[in-house]
Design an enzyme around this catalytic site. Structure first.
Site, PDB file in Angstrom:
ATOM      1  N   THR A   1       0.828  -1.216   0.000  1.00 39.15           N
ATOM      2  CA  THR A   1       0.000   0.000   0.000  1.00 39.15           C
ATOM      3  C   THR A   1       0.859   1.261   0.000  1.00 39.15           C
ATOM      4  O   THR A   1       0.324   2.362   0.080  1.00 39.15           O
ATOM      5  CB  THR A   1      -0.932   0.017   1.225  1.00 39.15           C
ATOM      6  OG1 THR A   1      -0.138   0.024   2.418  1.00 39.15           O
ATOM      7  CG2 THR A   1      -1.845  -1.204   1.241  1.00 39.15           C
TER       8      THR A   1
ATOM      9  N   LEU B   1       6.196   3.276  -3.119  1.00 36.82           N
ATOM     10  CA  LEU B   1       6.961   2.577  -4.145  1.00 36.82           C
ATOM     11  C   LEU B   1       6.081   1.610  -4.923  1.00 36.82           C
ATOM     12  O   LEU B   1       6.177   1.517  -6.157  1.00 36.82           O
ATOM     13  CB  LEU B   1       8.137   1.820  -3.512  1.00 36.82           C
ATOM     14  CG  LEU B   1       8.995   1.034  -4.507  1.00 36.82           C
ATOM     15  CD1 LEU B   1       9.736   1.977  -5.442  1.00 36.82           C
ATOM     16  CD2 LEU B   1       9.975   0.118  -3.787  1.00 36.82           C
ATOM     17  N   ALA B   2       5.211   0.877  -4.225  1.00 35.29           N
ATOM     18  CA  ALA B   2       4.319  -0.063  -4.912  1.00 35.29           C
ATOM     19  C   ALA B   2       3.417   0.665  -5.888  1.00 35.29           C
ATOM     20  O   ALA B   2       3.195   0.215  -7.024  1.00 35.29           O
ATOM     21  CB  ALA B   2       3.492  -0.845  -3.887  1.00 35.29           C
TER      22      ALA B   2
ATOM     23  N   HIS C   1      23.063   5.041  -5.094  1.00 34.52           N
ATOM     24  CA  HIS C   1      23.091   5.308  -6.526  1.00 34.52           C
ATOM     25  C   HIS C   1      24.429   5.850  -7.013  1.00 34.52           C
ATOM     26  O   HIS C   1      25.009   5.341  -7.981  1.00 34.52           O
ATOM     27  CB  HIS C   1      22.003   6.323  -6.896  1.00 34.52           C
ATOM     28  CG  HIS C   1      20.623   5.903  -6.514  1.00 34.52           C
ATOM     29  ND1 HIS C   1      20.182   4.598  -6.583  1.00 34.52           N
ATOM     30  CD2 HIS C   1      19.565   6.628  -6.063  1.00 34.52           C
ATOM     31  CE1 HIS C   1      18.913   4.543  -6.197  1.00 34.52           C
ATOM     32  NE2 HIS C   1      18.527   5.754  -5.869  1.00 34.52           N
TER      33      HIS C   1
END
EC number: 1.1.1.49
Length: 472
Positions: free
Chosen positions: A20, A23-24, A241
């Site tokens: 929920t 990201l999802a 990153h």
């Protein structure tokens, strides 16, 4: 008839922790839909979303809203099929029996060849408890686990999470995801370096004076300020990153382009990295950050970081790597700039006041820029600054690239760890940043829409940053 690519994939049960969450909604459900629509999902699969609370309007509504807001044009039949295969079960680190039963039932439906892929999109503070639950309930048995960054909050917590993982799964079952490595433009670094005899011989300290890895973002917090308060820019971007990009730029040529060879060479780079010197690190905080919801009125969280880094090996000794990233900056860019040494001698007097550069734009359509000197037309032997841009071909319809999360989800299903980070890489990078975590610089204010604090602008000497330069 040619075999479809998905015929080579076993049936899968996807277990999504944080189903929920942001990201999802932004990446995982749109990514799974795109894989399904383009024929890259297994012939049969189930998606079991899980979290501490049942979604108020049901998981179906979350999937639909996710595709409406963050997906491209959707095919209703494909979307309906995806939703029909998706369910939600409440779980937490203390209670996972219902989740285990749902996963077991889904595997029984899919047959003996079914595989389980667990996606752990949870804060570092929740990671150990959930991993222990997965082991205790059997969900982790023979499962692959994708672990979302940040991988801990410091060296100690990172090692604790890694030990918890190793208690229930083997290293070859762990996929630590850094979505930058799934980007086509980042993978193109490997092709640029190792497929071109023009460049690889010059990719060293004898020819390159400095390397800049620059990832500024125009975006502000956009409702993520409470998350940033617990993480900060160094943990969110630099130790993940930007350092991974540094690894690709600095690695030795691997024997093979496979997971073992590539990750071995990247790990050697990180092992050779000099721990960051806090006096050569600049923190910034954009003006107005403390007014964001969820931010303490005297917050010292950094929204900007600039770092001078070094790789102390034969190839790169003495070459500074400048890393810069931040929120609310002048532009959103993903740019790597290699600055070359100026040829010795003064054949052209004072005409050469700027070195040659190779500029890699890591956009969805990668571009390679070259800035160099040429003769100005006319009777005098005078120089003129010239540039050229090479665009990577993108007109092959059959080679339409997958978005980063789509590519990495597919690689995890295949069991290919090439573009995922390994435990020793993560551990070493935490060692590299530990001096800054122990002695952080005070964040300097910078205006929204700027290129960061003046101290950071002055960090790369003598030529400054490529981005934000008056001539850029």
């Amino acid at each position: 008839m040619e075999t479809a690519p998905t015929d080579r994939l076993d049936p899968h049960v996807f277990v999504l922790f944080g189903a929920t969450g942001d990201l999802a909604r932004r990446k995982l459900f749109p990514g799974l839909y795109t894989l399904a629509a383009s024929g890259w999902m297994p012939p049969d699969y189930r998606i079991v979303g899980t979290g501490r609370h049942e979604p108020e309007d049901g998981i179906e509504q979350i999937v639909r809203e996710s595709l409406d807001e963050f997906g491209d044009e959707t095919d209703e039949a494909t979307l309906d099929d995806l939703i029909a295969r998706t369910s939600f079960v409440v779980s937490d680190d203390e209670s996972g029996d219902e989740l285990a039963k749902a996963v077991e039932d889904a595997r029984d439906e899919l047959g003996d060849e079914a595989k389980t892929l667990v996606y752990l999109s949870v804060p570092p503070s929740a990671m150990q408890g959930l991993i222990a639950m997965l082991g205790r309930t059997g969900v982790a048995d023979d499962a692959r686990s994708i672990v979302e960054k940040p991988f801990g909050s410091d060296l100690e917590s990172s090692r604790e999470i890694d030990a918890a993982l190793k208690d229930v799964v083997a290293e070859d079952q762990v996929f630590r995801i850094d979505h930058f490595l799934g980007k086509e433009a980042v993978q193109n670094i490997l092709a640029l370096r190792f497929a071109n005899g023009l460049l690889e011989p010059a990719w060293n300290r004898h020819h390159i004076a400095s390397v800049q890895i620059d990832i500024p973002e125009e975006l502000e917090m956009e409702g993520r300020a409470s998350f940033y308060e617990s993480v900060g820019c160094l943990r969110d971007m630099v130790v993940t990153h930007l350092c991974q990009l540094l690894g690709f730029m600095a690695m030795e040529p691997p024997v093979h382009l496979d997971a073992l060879s590539l990750r071995n060479e990247k790990a050697k780079v990180f092992e050779a990295m000099r721990p960051f010197d806090p006096s050569r690190v600049v923190y910034g905080q954009y003006e107005g950050y403390r007014d964001e919801e969820g931010v303490d009125e005297d917050s010292s969280t950094e929204t900007f970081v600039a770092v001078e880094a070094y790789v102390d090996n034969e190839r790169w000794a003495g070459v500074p790597f400048y890393l810069r990233t931040g929120k609310a900056m002048a532009e959103s860019r993903r740019t790597i700039t290699l600055t070359f040494h100026t040829p010795p001698g003064r054949r052209f007097g004072d005409q050469i006041d700027e070195p040659d550069k190779l500029v890699l734009e890591l956009t969805d359509t990668p571009r390679i820029g070259i800035e160099m000197w040429a003769k100005r037309p006319g009777p005098e032997l005078a120089l003129s600054r010239t540039s050229a841009t090479i665009e990577v071909p993108g007109d092959d319809a059959e080679a339409d690239p997958l978005e980063a999360y789509e590519r990495l989800l597919l690689d995890a299903m295949r069991g290919d760890q090439t573009l995922f980070t390994r435990a020793d890489e993560v551990d070493r990078l935490w060692q590299v940043v530990t001096p800054v975590l122990e002695d952080p610089p005070a964040p300097e204010p910078y205006a929204k829409g700027s290129w960061g604090p003046q101290t950071a602008l002055d960090l790369p000497q003598p030529y400054g940053w490529h981005l934000g330069d008056a001539d850029d």
